[in-house]
Scaffold this motif. Structure first.
Motif, mmCIF file in Angstrom:
data_model
loop_
_atom_site.group_PDB
_atom_site.id
_atom_site.type_symbol
_atom_site.label_atom_id
_atom_site.label_comp_id
_atom_site.label_asym_id
_atom_site.label_seq_id
_atom_site.Cartn_x
_atom_site.Cartn_y
_atom_site.Cartn_z
ATOM 1 N N TYR A 122 -14.906 36.065 13.391
ATOM 2 C CA TYR A 122 -13.933 36.576 14.243
ATOM 3 C C TYR A 122 -12.720 37.116 13.583
ATOM 4 O O TYR A 122 -12.746 36.852 12.264
ATOM 5 N N GLN B 86 -8.705 36.950 12.585
ATOM 6 C CA GLN B 86 -7.680 36.066 12.743
ATOM 7 C C GLN B 86 -6.765 36.809 13.702
ATOM 8 O O GLN B 86 -5.974 35.981 14.436
ATOM 9 N N TYR C 195 -2.654 39.767 19.159
ATOM 10 C CA TYR C 195 -3.351 38.850 19.493
ATOM 11 C C TYR C 195 -3.913 37.814 18.260
ATOM 12 O O TYR C 195 -4.665 38.357 17.660
ATOM 13 N N SER D 290 -5.538 34.855 16.983
ATOM 14 C CA SER D 290 -6.626 33.957 17.293
ATOM 15 C C SER D 290 -6.080 32.326 16.885
ATOM 16 O O SER D 290 -5.154 32.136 16.305
ATOM 17 N N THR E 57 -5.242 28.910 15.745
ATOM 18 C CA THR E 57 -4.965 28.641 14.415
ATOM 19 C C THR E 57 -4.926 27.209 14.193
ATOM 20 O O THR E 57 -4.137 26.610 15.164
ATOM 21 N N GLU F 63 -2.804 29.463 19.629
ATOM 22 C CA GLU F 63 -3.035 30.854 19.740
ATOM 23 C C GLU F 63 -1.635 31.599 20.285
ATOM 24 O O GLU F 63 -1.076 31.015 21.241
ATOM 25 N N THR G 170 0.277 35.510 21.497
ATOM 26 C CA THR G 170 0.437 36.814 21.921
ATOM 27 C C THR G 170 1.895 37.543 21.519
ATOM 28 O O THR G 170 2.821 36.676 21.898
#
Length: 107
Positions: free
Chosen positions: A2, A4, A13, A15, A17, A98, A100
């Motif tokens: 994936y 990060q 965005y 991911s 953490t 996560e 945004t």
């Protein structure tokens, strides 16, 4: 695998953490430091965060550790969703966050 973080235009965005810590507040502080580094290397700041989702094994401990969150955002208050879950993929993790972020267009 994936990523990060993924940048799409002026949006990043980040991911989920995780990080270690002896207490929930310490764990959250470490997570926000990691998120801040990810944002910075991609040209964003914590002030650009517009949405946060936190997944925690203990929602009460997450709420009690909110001062760490407030310090990380330094007065900025993004939209947030907190969800209590039974398990995280990372062994020993108690919370995963996560975000945004949207960077204002530069002139």
């Amino acid at each position: 695998g994936y990523a990060q973080a993924i940048v799409v235009g002026n949006t990043i965005y980040v991911s989920g953490t995780v990080s270690g810590g002896r207490t929930m507040e310490e764990e959250i502080t470490n997570i926000y430091r990691r998120i801040e580094r990810t944002l910075r290397v991609n040209g964003f700041t914590m002030q650009d965060v517009v949405k946060e989702t936190a997944y925690a094994k203990d929602i009460e401990a997450l709420a009690a550790a909110n001062p760490a969150r407030l310090r990380a955002y330094a007065g900025h208050t993004p939209a947030a969703t907190w969800v209590q879950i039974t398990r995280l993929l990372a062994e020993g993790a108690n919370v995963e966050i996560e975000v945004t972020a949207v960077r204002a267009p530069r002139p």
